[in-house]
Structures are given as C-alpha cells and as structure tokens.
Design a protein around this motif. Structure first.
Motif, PDB file in Angstrom:
ATOM      1  N   LEU A 137       0.932  -1.122  -0.056  1.00  0.00           N
ATOM      2  CA  LEU A 137      -0.038   0.017   0.155  1.00  0.00           C
ATOM      3  C   LEU A 137       0.732   1.091   0.139  1.00  0.00           C
ATOM      4  O   LEU A 137       0.660   2.041  -0.764  1.00  0.00           O
ATOM      5  CB  LEU A 137      -0.910  -0.070   1.201  1.00  0.00           C
ATOM      6  N   TRP A 138       2.031   1.096   0.777  1.00  0.00           N
ATOM      7  CA  TRP A 138       2.947   2.442   0.708  1.00  0.00           C
ATOM      8  C   TRP A 138       3.565   2.709  -0.501  1.00  0.00           C
ATOM      9  O   TRP A 138       3.669   4.066  -0.881  1.00  0.00           O
ATOM     10  CB  TRP A 138       3.764   2.488   1.947  1.00  0.00           C
ATOM     11  N   TRP A 139       3.644   1.877  -1.589  1.00  0.00           N
ATOM     12  CA  TRP A 139       4.090   2.145  -2.854  1.00  0.00           C
ATOM     13  C   TRP A 139       2.925   2.708  -3.760  1.00  0.00           C
ATOM     14  O   TRP A 139       3.166   3.872  -4.463  1.00  0.00           O
ATOM     15  CB  TRP A 139       4.377   0.922  -3.485  1.00  0.00           C
ATOM     16  N   GLU A 140       1.910   2.405  -3.653  1.00  0.00           N
ATOM     17  CA  GLU A 140       0.786   2.898  -4.262  1.00  0.00           C
ATOM     18  C   GLU A 140       0.467   4.323  -3.812  1.00  0.00           C
ATOM     19  O   GLU A 140       0.386   5.356  -4.489  1.00  0.00           O
ATOM     20  CB  GLU A 140      -0.683   2.220  -4.010  1.00  0.00           C
ATOM     21  N   MET A 141       0.535   4.537  -2.315  1.00  0.00           N
ATOM     22  CA  MET A 141       0.440   5.872  -2.037  1.00  0.00           C
ATOM     23  C   MET A 141       1.718   6.874  -2.256  1.00  0.00           C
ATOM     24  O   MET A 141       1.584   8.049  -2.840  1.00  0.00           O
ATOM     25  CB  MET A 141       0.290   5.957  -0.295  1.00  0.00           C
ATOM     26  N   LEU A 142       2.731   6.269  -2.273  1.00  0.00           N
ATOM     27  CA  LEU A 142       3.926   7.197  -2.918  1.00  0.00           C
ATOM     28  C   LEU A 142       3.766   7.484  -4.237  1.00  0.00           C
ATOM     29  O   LEU A 142       4.191   8.551  -4.583  1.00  0.00           O
ATOM     30  CB  LEU A 142       5.364   6.081  -2.615  1.00  0.00           C
ATOM     31  N   PHE A 143       3.370   6.636  -5.065  1.00  0.00           N
ATOM     32  CA  PHE A 143       3.025   6.937  -6.401  1.00  0.00           C
ATOM     33  C   PHE A 143       1.967   7.830  -6.657  1.00  0.00           C
ATOM     34  O   PHE A 143       2.149   8.855  -7.568  1.00  0.00           O
ATOM     35  CB  PHE A 143       2.771   5.532  -7.302  1.00  0.00           C
ATOM     36  N   LEU A 144       0.656   7.560  -6.015  1.00  0.00           N
ATOM     37  CA  LEU A 144      -0.141   8.937  -5.808  1.00  0.00           C
ATOM     38  C   LEU A 144       0.492  10.122  -5.708  1.00  0.00           C
ATOM     39  O   LEU A 144       0.036  11.346  -6.368  1.00  0.00           O
ATOM     40  CB  LEU A 144      -1.387   8.483  -5.318  1.00  0.00           C
ATOM     41  N   VAL A 145       0.896  10.319  -4.540  1.00  0.00           N
ATOM     42  CA  VAL A 145       1.780  11.525  -4.195  1.00  0.00           C
ATOM     43  C   VAL A 145       2.558  12.109  -5.164  1.00  0.00           C
ATOM     44  O   VAL A 145       2.477  13.264  -5.345  1.00  0.00           O
ATOM     45  CB  VAL A 145       2.309  11.195  -2.900  1.00  0.00           C
ATOM     46  N   PHE A 146       3.388  11.210  -5.765  1.00  0.00           N
ATOM     47  CA  PHE A 146       4.243  11.719  -6.891  1.00  0.00           C
ATOM     48  C   PHE A 146       3.591  12.431  -8.063  1.00  0.00           C
ATOM     49  O   PHE A 146       3.909  13.447  -8.488  1.00  0.00           O
ATOM     50  CB  PHE A 146       5.098  10.659  -7.337  1.00  0.00           C
ATOM     51  N   ILE A 147       2.545  11.453  -8.401  1.00  0.00           N
ATOM     52  CA  ILE A 147       1.668  12.168  -9.517  1.00  0.00           C
ATOM     53  C   ILE A 147       0.896  13.376  -9.299  1.00  0.00           C
ATOM     54  O   ILE A 147       0.917  14.422  -9.919  1.00  0.00           O
ATOM     55  CB  ILE A 147       0.705  11.024  -9.804  1.00  0.00           C
ATOM     56  N   MET A 148       0.373  13.419  -8.041  1.00  0.00           N
ATOM     57  CA  MET A 148      -0.251  14.748  -7.501  1.00  0.00           C
ATOM     58  C   MET A 148       0.380  16.184  -7.599  1.00  0.00           C
ATOM     59  O   MET A 148       0.253  17.014  -7.973  1.00  0.00           O
ATOM     60  CB  MET A 148      -0.935  14.500  -6.313  1.00  0.00           C
ATOM     61  N   SER A 149       1.722  15.644  -7.136  1.00  0.00           N
ATOM     62  CA  SER A 149       2.860  16.818  -6.925  1.00  0.00           C
ATOM     63  C   SER A 149       3.001  17.123  -8.552  1.00  0.00           C
ATOM     64  O   SER A 149       3.423  18.587  -8.598  1.00  0.00           O
ATOM     65  CB  SER A 149       3.933  16.460  -6.137  1.00  0.00           C
ATOM     66  N   LEU A 150       3.513  16.228  -9.127  1.00  0.00           N
ATOM     67  CA  LEU A 150       3.702  16.499 -10.723  1.00  0.00           C
ATOM     68  C   LEU A 150       2.631  17.404 -11.292  1.00  0.00           C
ATOM     69  O   LEU A 150       2.921  18.680 -11.708  1.00  0.00           O
ATOM     70  CB  LEU A 150       4.118  15.585 -11.626  1.00  0.00           C
ATOM     71  N   MET A 151       1.456  17.036 -11.121  1.00  0.00           N
ATOM     72  CA  MET A 151       0.100  17.636 -11.619  1.00  0.00           C
ATOM     73  C   MET A 151       0.132  19.246 -11.009  1.00  0.00           C
ATOM     74  O   MET A 151      -0.071  20.108 -11.866  1.00  0.00           O
ATOM     75  CB  MET A 151      -1.120  17.080 -11.327  1.00  0.00           C
ATOM     76  N   MET A 152       0.247  19.218  -9.781  1.00  0.00           N
ATOM     77  CA  MET A 152       0.173  20.509  -9.270  1.00  0.00           C
ATOM     78  C   MET A 152       1.239  21.379  -9.605  1.00  0.00           C
ATOM     79  O   MET A 152       0.916  22.866  -9.648  1.00  0.00           O
ATOM     80  CB  MET A 152       0.230  20.373  -7.653  1.00  0.00           C
ATOM     81  N   PHE A 153       2.654  20.966  -9.590  1.00  0.00           N
ATOM     82  CA  PHE A 153       3.619  21.814 -10.071  1.00  0.00           C
ATOM     83  C   PHE A 153       3.435  22.298 -11.586  1.00  0.00           C
ATOM     84  O   PHE A 153       3.730  23.524 -11.822  1.00  0.00           O
ATOM     85  CB  PHE A 153       4.907  20.945 -10.093  1.00  0.00           C
ATOM     86  N   ASN A 154       2.839  21.417 -12.433  1.00  0.00           N
ATOM     87  CA  ASN A 154       2.551  21.933 -13.796  1.00  0.00           C
ATOM     88  C   ASN A 154       1.558  22.786 -13.724  1.00  0.00           C
ATOM     89  O   ASN A 154       1.645  23.701 -14.784  1.00  0.00           O
ATOM     90  CB  ASN A 154       2.248  20.629 -14.652  1.00  0.00           C
ATOM     91  N   ILE A 155       0.355  22.675 -12.968  1.00  0.00           N
ATOM     92  CA  ILE A 155      -0.379  23.509 -12.971  1.00  0.00           C
ATOM     93  C   ILE A 155      -0.048  25.011 -12.468  1.00  0.00           C
ATOM     94  O   ILE A 155      -0.318  26.205 -13.031  1.00  0.00           O
ATOM     95  CB  ILE A 155      -1.566  23.138 -12.263  1.00  0.00           C
ATOM     96  N   ILE A 156       0.698  25.004 -11.548  1.00  0.00           N
ATOM     97  CA  ILE A 156       1.272  26.260 -11.022  1.00  0.00           C
ATOM     98  C   ILE A 156       2.258  26.912 -12.042  1.00  0.00           C
ATOM     99  O   ILE A 156       2.170  28.318 -12.185  1.00  0.00           O
ATOM    100  CB  ILE A 156       2.003  26.051  -9.657  1.00  0.00           C
TER     101      ILE A 156
END
Length: 52
Positions: A7-26
C-alpha cells in the motif's frame, strides 16, 4: 490471484503524480500571469509615447 504491491508504494506513486500535476498547473498559471503583465506594460508604454 495477481500479486499486489504494498500500500505504501501505491500511496507514494499517487503523491508523486499529484505533486507533478500541481507543479505543472502552478507553472502554467504563473506563465499566463507573466504574459498578461507584459501585455499590460506594452499597452501602457504605447499610451505614453510623446509626439513633439
């Protein structure tokens, strides 16, 4: 039955994807704001051209 990742791999992956998306939006909105500021300054400079 398929193997499941921890589960922690999935959570890490999701956090990584969300941070990339937010970074690109900003970055996208910062670039748009800078372009708007440049356009405003261009318009202001045109208004203040002196004709002697």
């Amino acid at each position: 039955m398929p193997q499941m990742s921890p589960l922690w791999w999935e959570m890490l992956f999701l956090v990584f994807i969300m941070s990339l998306m937010m970074f690109n939006i900003i970055i996208y909105f910062m670039q748009n704001k800078m372009n708007l500021n440049k356009n405003l300054f261009k318009n202001d400079n045109i208004q203040f051209i002196w004709k002697w």
